[in-house]
Design an enzyme around this catalytic site. Structure first.
Site, mmCIF file in Angstrom:
data_model
loop_
_atom_site.group_PDB
_atom_site.id
_atom_site.type_symbol
_atom_site.label_atom_id
_atom_site.label_comp_id
_atom_site.label_asym_id
_atom_site.label_seq_id
_atom_site.Cartn_x
_atom_site.Cartn_y
_atom_site.Cartn_z
ATOM 1 N N VAL A 229 -46.396 -5.380 -23.758
ATOM 2 C CA VAL A 229 -46.195 -5.877 -25.120
ATOM 3 C C VAL A 229 -47.403 -5.608 -26.010
ATOM 4 C CG1 VAL A 229 -44.517 -7.652 -24.514
ATOM 5 C CG2 VAL A 229 -46.964 -8.181 -24.426
ATOM 6 N N ALA B 132 -47.376 -3.003 -15.061
ATOM 7 C CA ALA B 132 -47.987 -2.153 -16.085
ATOM 8 C C ALA B 132 -48.933 -1.117 -15.485
ATOM 9 C CB ALA B 132 -48.709 -2.997 -17.131
ATOM 10 N N ARG C 157 -45.266 10.556 -2.650
ATOM 11 C CA ARG C 157 -46.163 11.692 -2.819
ATOM 12 C C ARG C 157 -47.219 11.471 -3.893
ATOM 13 N NH1 ARG C 157 -41.347 13.854 -1.375
ATOM 14 N NH2 ARG C 157 -40.557 13.961 -3.498
ATOM 15 N N ASP D 97 -45.187 -15.649 -9.827
ATOM 16 C CA ASP D 97 -44.240 -16.524 -10.521
ATOM 17 C C ASP D 97 -42.793 -16.225 -10.143
ATOM 18 O OD1 ASP D 97 -43.930 -14.099 -11.802
ATOM 19 O OD2 ASP D 97 -44.199 -14.873 -13.834
ATOM 20 N N ASP E 8 -51.879 -14.995 -16.390
ATOM 21 C CA ASP E 8 -51.456 -14.215 -17.561
ATOM 22 C C ASP E 8 -50.788 -15.159 -18.563
ATOM 23 O OD1 ASP E 8 -51.274 -11.909 -19.076
ATOM 24 O OD2 ASP E 8 -49.443 -11.183 -18.125
#
Length: 386
Positions: free
Chosen positions: A144, A222, A229, A250, A275
């Site tokens: 975000v 993220a 590979r 969570d 976070d």
């Protein structure tokens, strides 16, 4: 220290960061822990606080990724007053210290954030420094974060990101978006550097680690995924005994099966992070994040399109989830919540354990529910009772 410390906290179980001790007391002198003693050896007439039956006493939780709390977002208000609100909101969940976290924003906002942290730290020992999550991140792994605010580093950013006076600076970046040597410059300036919001491949990650990168921000989320590979940063993190990786436990950000696998295979040091966004410790059901409306639905902070936007997680719940979702012993989860983050930040000789000479940062809780009973920071008990 005097021969007989003035205050003692007695508990059925004291977890010192390594082992659980039954029927013990933590002796406090000033800001620090003076000793851990058996309850039967407490001197007659000592000032003793006896915790309720069954309650555990453990090192205070350390959260290195806190975007907000108490209905305040750090990006919206990078001020000492906002930090104080966030700190209070998280303390009720056992977090005795944290890093206010600024996601990708302007240079001006970054300067204001560092200034606010510098101002409040002498008055709030629970503020350990600042976490800059961005702006040097991948356009393919923005989450975000605003695309128009991401950018390449300039020479002046090294001084800007250097630690605040007496504190820690954690910088989350995408190594592939920074020039060679930039990570080493940050490390030389005293910063802790973590990979996050990155599409770095395995080789790029290993090069960044050679320059001094030691952390991985919300592992799995993220960042380039693990593939047969192209193992990417996840494999580099898990195979390194010197790596520290944040986990958002969570049940939403990463499937518990993946976390269980990582904990079995990983050689490094897991850290619980929240976070956390403004609803943690607040009353709001939604908030604005850099122009986006974020709603909290069934414990998820998400955009209108359903994308995750931080978390509504607190540290006590993260510890509880480690036990219930990941099948971990409580003691191991507590290490993830305190000892490991203290070591990552370079504060492992002062925080994260309940032994003589360490700062008296402690949390008392019900081991079954992880309901927080009380907290202490630098020997001072919270005025609130939860």
């Amino acid at each position: 220290m005097s021969e007989e410390p003035r205050r003692m906290i007695a508990a059925d179980v004291v977890f010192d960061g390594e082992s659980a001790h039954r029927d013990c007391a933590v002796a406090i002198e000033g800001d620090d822990i003076a000793a851990l003693i058996l309850r039967r050896e407490i001197p007659r007439g000592a000032d003793v606080l006896k915790l309720p039956k069954g309650v555990w006493l453990a090192p205070g939780f350390i959260d290195i990724q806190v975007n907000g709390g108490g209905d305040v977002l750090f990006n919206d208000a990078p001020t000492p007053q906002a930090i104080a609100t966030i700190l209070h909101a998280h303390r009720k969940f056992g977090a005795t210290s944290l890093l206010p976290t600024l996601i990708t924003d302007t240079d001006e906002k970054m300067i204001a954030a560092k200034r606010a942290v510098t101002e409040i730290m002498p008055h709030a020992p629970g503020v350990l420094g600042v976490h800059f999550e961005g702006p040097f991140i991948s356009p393919e792994r923005l989450g975000v974060h605003r695309a128009d605010l991401r950018r390449a580093p300039s020479p002046h950013h090294v001084d800007m990101l250097a630690p605040p006076r007496g504190g820690v600076s954690l910088v989350t970046l995408a190594p592939e978006e920074t020039p060679p040597g930039f990570i080493a410059e940050l490390v030389s300036a005293g910063c802790k550097v973590a990979l996050g919001h990155s599409m770095a491949n395995y080789a790029q990650t290993r090069e960044a680690m050679k320059e001094g990168l030691t952390g991985f921000t919300h592992l799995f989320n993220a960042m380039r995924p693990l593939a047969s590979r192209e193992p990417g940063p996840i494999a580099a993190a898990l195979e390194s005994s010197s790596a520290y990786y944040g986990l958002i436990v969570d049940g939403e950000h990463v499937d518990p099966a993946m976390l269980r696998l990582a904990l079995r295979a990983g050689l490094g040091h897991p850290m619980l992070v929240t976070d956390a966004m403004p609803p943690v410790g607040g009353s709001g059901k939604g908030f604005a994040l850099q122009g986006q409306e974020i709603l909290v639905r069934d414990g998820r902070c998400e955009t209108a399109q359903g994308a995750l936007a931080g978390a509504s997680l607190d540290m006590a719940s993260a510890v509880r989830n480690c036990v219930s979702l990941l099948d971990l012993p409580l003691e191991r989860a507590l290490v993830f919540a305190s000892t490991n983050p203290a070591n990552f930040l370079g504060l492992g000789k002062r925080l994260g354990r309940l032994v003589a000479g360490y700062r008296a940062d402690m949390t008392a809780f019900d081991p079954q529910t992880l309901r927080i009973v009380s907290t202490w920071v630098a020997g001072e008990r919270s005025a609130d009772e939860w």
